[in-house]
Design an enzyme around this catalytic site. Sequence first.
Site, PDB file in Angstrom:
ATOM      1  N   ASP A 150       0.723  -1.222  -0.015  1.00 23.96           N
ATOM      2  CA  ASP A 150      -0.094  -0.044   0.054  1.00 23.96           C
ATOM      3  C   ASP A 150       0.951   1.341  -0.162  1.00 23.96           C
ATOM      4  OD1 ASP A 150      -2.450  -1.727   0.038  1.00 23.96           O
ATOM      5  OD2 ASP A 150      -2.295  -1.561   2.217  1.00 23.96           O
ATOM      6  N   ARG A 151       2.114   1.247  -0.710  1.00 21.25           N
ATOM      7  CA  ARG A 151       2.948   2.281  -0.695  1.00 21.25           C
ATOM      8  C   ARG A 151       3.414   2.954   0.725  1.00 21.25           C
ATOM      9  NH1 ARG A 151       2.936   0.056  -4.942  1.00 21.25           N
ATOM     10  NH2 ARG A 151       2.667   1.075  -6.901  1.00 21.25           N
ATOM     11  N   MET A 152       3.202   2.028   1.792  1.00 22.67           N
ATOM     12  CA  MET A 152       3.471   2.331   2.966  1.00 22.67           C
ATOM     13  C   MET A 152       5.025   2.109   3.109  1.00 22.67           C
ATOM     14  SD  MET A 152       1.327   4.172   4.488  1.00 22.67           S
ATOM     15  CE  MET A 152       1.489   4.164   6.178  1.00 22.67           C
TER      16      MET A 152
END
Length: 217
Positions: free
Chosen positions: A195-197
């Site tokens: 999640d692009r975290m």
Amino acid sequence: MDATPRPPVLAELRRTYEGEPLLESDLAADPVDQFAAWFQDAIEAGLPEPNAMVLATASAGGRPSARTVLLKGFDERGFVFYTNYESRKGRDLAENARASLLFPWHPIRRQVRVEGTVTRISHEESAEYFNSRPYGSRIGAWASRQSAVVRSREELDARYAELAARWPENPPVPDFWGGFRVRPIEVEFWQGQLDRMHDRLRYRRTRPGWALERLAP
């Protein structure tokens, strides 16, 4: 029927990143030690040319330029690469002795970014590396006025042949060729996550040593 290839829809070019969490407690106290560990991981993962890095420089006027070069050494003093001092990157560094390095290890979902100041290494160090290179690469260093305009491939090949005839073995070290060392001021380790975290941990040089900081993805 229209056979014209349709351009890709860039918004659909997505990839999921998933890696082990990168925690502050996982990292070495010194960024060069941490880089050595990750570099070994890149080698063991079978990445092609894990020492390939994007070198970004800027002229005195701030005009940026980037290209891929090869890392040829690193230790507590910094990261070393070799080039023609009269090339564009050599001229940039003569005017503005700062650079950024990026190691894009995409298959293992990692990146390392280095920012620092740049100095030339000693002639003795450059000569030692130059003399370890294959013969053809040493002649090529003489033959190419790197970044200069060349009229044709034939002109370049003729120059190579002329120099190979002059030095059939043991060409000397060119006075316009040698190494640069990037002394790190900041080193960031990036680990891809869902999640692009992503995890981004940055070492920042301080007077007593290194400060470690987490950056938002």
